[in-house]
Design a protein around this motif. Structure first.
Motif, PDB file in Angstrom:
ATOM      1  N   SER A 121       0.821  -1.215   0.000  1.00 54.57           N
ATOM      2  CA  SER A 121       0.000   0.000   0.000  1.00 54.57           C
ATOM      3  C   SER A 121       0.853   1.262   0.000  1.00 54.57           C
ATOM      4  CB  SER A 121      -0.919  -0.002   1.225  1.00 54.57           C
ATOM      5  OG  SER A 121      -0.148  -0.042   2.429  1.00 54.57           O
ATOM      6  N   THR A 122       2.152   1.107  -0.193  1.00 54.64           N
ATOM      7  CA  THR A 122       3.064   2.252  -0.157  1.00 54.64           C
ATOM      8  C   THR A 122       3.405   2.712  -1.570  1.00 54.64           C
ATOM      9  OG1 THR A 122       4.044   1.431   1.903  1.00 54.64           O
ATOM     10  CG2 THR A 122       5.301   3.085   0.654  1.00 54.64           C
ATOM     11  N   ILE A 123       3.261   4.007  -1.808  1.00 50.39           N
ATOM     12  CA  ILE A 123       3.597   4.605  -3.092  1.00 50.39           C
ATOM     13  C   ILE A 123       4.865   5.417  -2.920  1.00 50.39           C
ATOM     14  CG2 ILE A 123       2.862   6.213  -4.895  1.00 50.39           C
ATOM     15  CD1 ILE A 123       0.000   5.471  -4.240  1.00 50.39           C
ATOM     16  N   GLY A 124       5.856   5.128  -3.735  1.00 50.70           N
ATOM     17  CA  GLY A 124       7.132   5.816  -3.631  1.00 50.70           C
ATOM     18  C   GLY A 124       7.215   7.046  -4.517  1.00 50.70           C
ATOM     19  N   ASP A 266      -8.659   6.864  -4.285  1.00 48.59           N
ATOM     20  CA  ASP A 266      -8.107   7.863  -3.367  1.00 48.59           C
ATOM     21  C   ASP A 266      -9.202   8.521  -2.536  1.00 48.59           C
ATOM     22  OD1 ASP A 266      -5.884   9.135  -2.302  1.00 48.59           O
ATOM     23  OD2 ASP A 266      -6.022  10.830  -3.683  1.00 48.59           O
ATOM     24  N   LEU A 267     -10.431   8.583  -3.071  1.00 49.13           N
ATOM     25  CA  LEU A 267     -11.546   9.229  -2.379  1.00 49.13           C
ATOM     26  C   LEU A 267     -12.189   8.336  -1.321  1.00 49.13           C
ATOM     27  CD1 LEU A 267     -13.277  10.871  -5.479  1.00 49.13           C
ATOM     28  CD2 LEU A 267     -11.975  12.054  -3.709  1.00 49.13           C
ATOM     29  N   LEU A 268     -11.865   7.042  -1.350  1.00 50.65           N
ATOM     30  CA  LEU A 268     -12.490   6.113  -0.413  1.00 50.65           C
ATOM     31  C   LEU A 268     -11.991   6.337   1.014  1.00 50.65           C
ATOM     32  CD1 LEU A 268     -12.298   2.703  -2.326  1.00 50.65           C
ATOM     33  CD2 LEU A 268     -14.316   4.138  -2.001  1.00 50.65           C
ATOM     34  N   PRO A 269     -12.828   6.050   2.019  1.00 50.62           N
ATOM     35  CA  PRO A 269     -12.340   6.036   3.409  1.00 50.62           C
ATOM     36  C   PRO A 269     -11.264   4.974   3.569  1.00 50.62           C
ATOM     37  CG  PRO A 269     -14.747   5.918   3.312  1.00 50.62           C
ATOM     38  CD  PRO A 269     -14.259   5.729   1.912  1.00 50.62           C
ATOM     39  N   GLU A 270     -10.375   5.166   4.517  1.00 53.89           N
ATOM     40  CA  GLU A 270      -9.271   4.223   4.718  1.00 53.89           C
ATOM     41  C   GLU A 270      -9.771   2.808   4.985  1.00 53.89           C
ATOM     42  OE1 GLU A 270      -6.055   4.651   4.249  1.00 53.89           O
ATOM     43  OE2 GLU A 270      -6.518   6.691   3.575  1.00 53.89           O
ATOM     44  N   GLU A 275     -10.167  -3.050   2.182  1.00 54.83           N
ATOM     45  CA  GLU A 275     -10.913  -4.244   1.804  1.00 54.83           C
ATOM     46  C   GLU A 275     -10.262  -4.938   0.611  1.00 54.83           C
ATOM     47  OE1 GLU A 275     -15.046  -3.687   1.172  1.00 54.83           O
ATOM     48  OE2 GLU A 275     -15.375  -2.589   3.052  1.00 54.83           O
ATOM     49  N   ASP A 276     -10.437  -6.250   0.544  1.00 54.99           N
ATOM     50  CA  ASP A 276      -9.941  -7.043  -0.577  1.00 54.99           C
ATOM     51  C   ASP A 276     -10.943  -6.911  -1.727  1.00 54.99           C
ATOM     52  OD1 ASP A 276      -9.461  -9.177  -2.400  1.00 54.99           O
ATOM     53  OD2 ASP A 276      -8.402 -10.286  -0.827  1.00 54.99           O
TER      54      ASP A 276
END
Length: 465
Positions: A121-124, A266-270, A275-276
């Motif tokens: 979930s990490t974007i560099g 990006d607009l979704l709640p964390e 969720e899968d």
């Protein structure tokens, strides 16, 4: 699930490399399309509208005037994305639709190429290069050799690509999808699902070099690519070939999701981001199509005990595939009994799922087929089986046969299956049932337990508690 999807290939970036301006004809085509889109939005009672602009509007001298015209039509000032922001949203698109990605995401548009590192979930860090298909076609004066030189020089200073060595390159964008579609057709690939189509890096490099040096119309199966995309195929191939040479990835994986889907994600709640997507889609299909969504959910933990009793271990990824298969196990029940297995296999293998690769699709489809048909393979395309490994096929068969036992006990109703279980007692596979369900035990249930036990070389037994 997209409710409606439409695109217009206007070619806004055409001419920027030589004139520095958006093409007047492309501007008119774009504005006409946006007027159409706005009427569709009103008809659909759309409440929230997002308007994005990328490299063409960013770099053109008349870009501001175009964006003002768009605002006049939509009532919303377009969000003009910077190169790094465009790269970030492309990476978010990959995160939204690929389970635990690990590699470099690259989005090739008409005006630019954005690359960004994604790991879980990490974007560099992201980079942008002026290597879009339209721009490269013009700046190279439609000469392959010159285009190759431009791309080599541009990517030589990349800081992001070398960090992807041995990992996956996620290819985004219409030109790269067209390349992959051509590769699929030439290989006679059994699925036409573009999302997560994977090509080994060496094979992709050879294919790109071949496409770059051939006239597009002379390529085998070129009819698989729309005419509007064919002229840009060599330039997309040149860029991808150089990306492979600089990055040295293990494989190329196509992502059908890019900036647009990245914005929505990006607009979704964390909580929703966590969720899968495969399980979420499978749960929705269970709710819409199965006789008992509760029963579909109960099959997950029940089947875990069954496979464990059979001595079949599972990886973490195989567990999520099995849970999804259980949720989908009853979505074909409305079909004619003679065709439920075949229809379910086709529905699942060609479904609009994300978060699953093609071997995983084959597993889901085969498990559902075996659940309806038993161990009968003659109606299954051999090519579908080729997509799955021997290990996945073995587990799909075991799960399908276990589900045949479950439905024989429950009649697809909830609250029954959790009261039963499989146990391994030495070399005996024992179905344990409560005493009040004794009338369910008969020749048909016994045959299905016997068939299941044979898969693991065990003897069958049914015991009443």
């Amino acid at each position: 699930m997209p409710l409606f999807n439409e695109k217009e290939l206007a070619g806004l970036g055409r001419g920027i490399a030589t004139t520095g301006r958006l093409n007047d004809e492309a501007v008119e085509t774009s504005l006409a399309a946006i007027r159409r889109f706005m009427i569709l939005c009103r008809q659909m009672r759309v409440k929230t509208l997002h308007v994005l602009a990328t490299a063409a509007a960013r770099d053109a001298s008349n870009g501001k005037g175009f964006l003002d015209a768009v605002e006049e039509i939509t009532g919303i000032h377009p969000s003009l994305l910077s190169g790094p922001e465009e790269a970030r949203l492309s990476a978010m698109g990959v995160l939204s639709g690929i389970h635990r990605p690990d590699g470099i995401a690259g989005d090739l548009g008409g005006g630019s190429l954005e690359v960004v590192d994604v790991r879980g979930s990490t974007i560099g860090t992201g980079e942008t290069f002026p290597l879009g298909g339209l721009r490269l076609e013009e700046s190279s004066e439609r000469t392959v050799r010159k285009a190759e030189k431009i791309v080599v020089e541009a990517l030589a200073g990349s800081r992001v690509l070398p960090g992807g060595a041995g990992r996956t390159f996620y290819a985004i964008g219409g030109t790269w999808r067209s390349l992959a579609r051509l590769h699929m057709r030439q290989k006679g690939y059994p699925l036409h699902i573009m999302h997560e189509y994977a090509i080994p890096a060496d094979e992709a490099l050879d294919f790109c070099r071949m496409v770059a040096r051939r006239d597009a119309e002379s390529l085998d199966s070129i009819e698989a690519v729309s005419k509007s995309r064919r002229a840009l195929l060599p330039y997309g191939a040149i860029v991808l070939a150089e990306v492979i040479r600089v990055m040295k990835p293990s494989q190329i994986v196509l992502s059908a999701l890019g900036v647009r889907e990245g914005l929505l994600y990006d607009l979704l709640p964390e909580t929703e981001k966590g969720e899968d997507p495969l399980i979420a889609a499978s749960e929705e299909l269970a709710l819409l199509r199965s006789r008992s969504p509760l029963h579909a959910r109960e099959l997950g933990p029940w089947s875990a005990h069954a496979l464990a009793a059979m001595g079949l271990d599972e990886t973490e990824d195989e567990v999520r595939l099995r849970v999804a298969a259980c949720l989908l196990a009853d979505i074909g029940w409305r079909g004619h009994p003679d065709y439920r297995g075949e229809q379910s296999l086709n529905l699942i293998s060609h479904g609009a799922f994300v978060g699953i690769d093609h071997p995983g699709r084959a597993y889901l489809a085969l498990a559902n087929y075996y659940r309806h048909e038993g161990i009968v393979d003659e109606n299954i395309s051999s090519r579908i089986r080729e997509l799955a490994t021997t290990r996945l096929i073995e587990r799909a068969r075991a799960l399908g046969m276990a589900l045949r036992v479950a439905y024989m006990i429950s009649g697809s109703m909830g609250g029954v299956i959790p009261r039963t279980r499989f146990e391994a007692r030495g070399d005996q596979l024992t179905l344990v049932m409560p005493h009040d369900l004794a009338p369910l035990v008969g020749s048909r249930l016994s045959r299905r337990v016997t068939q299941l036990a044979k898969l693991c070389a065990m003897s069958p037994a049914i015991q009443l508690e």
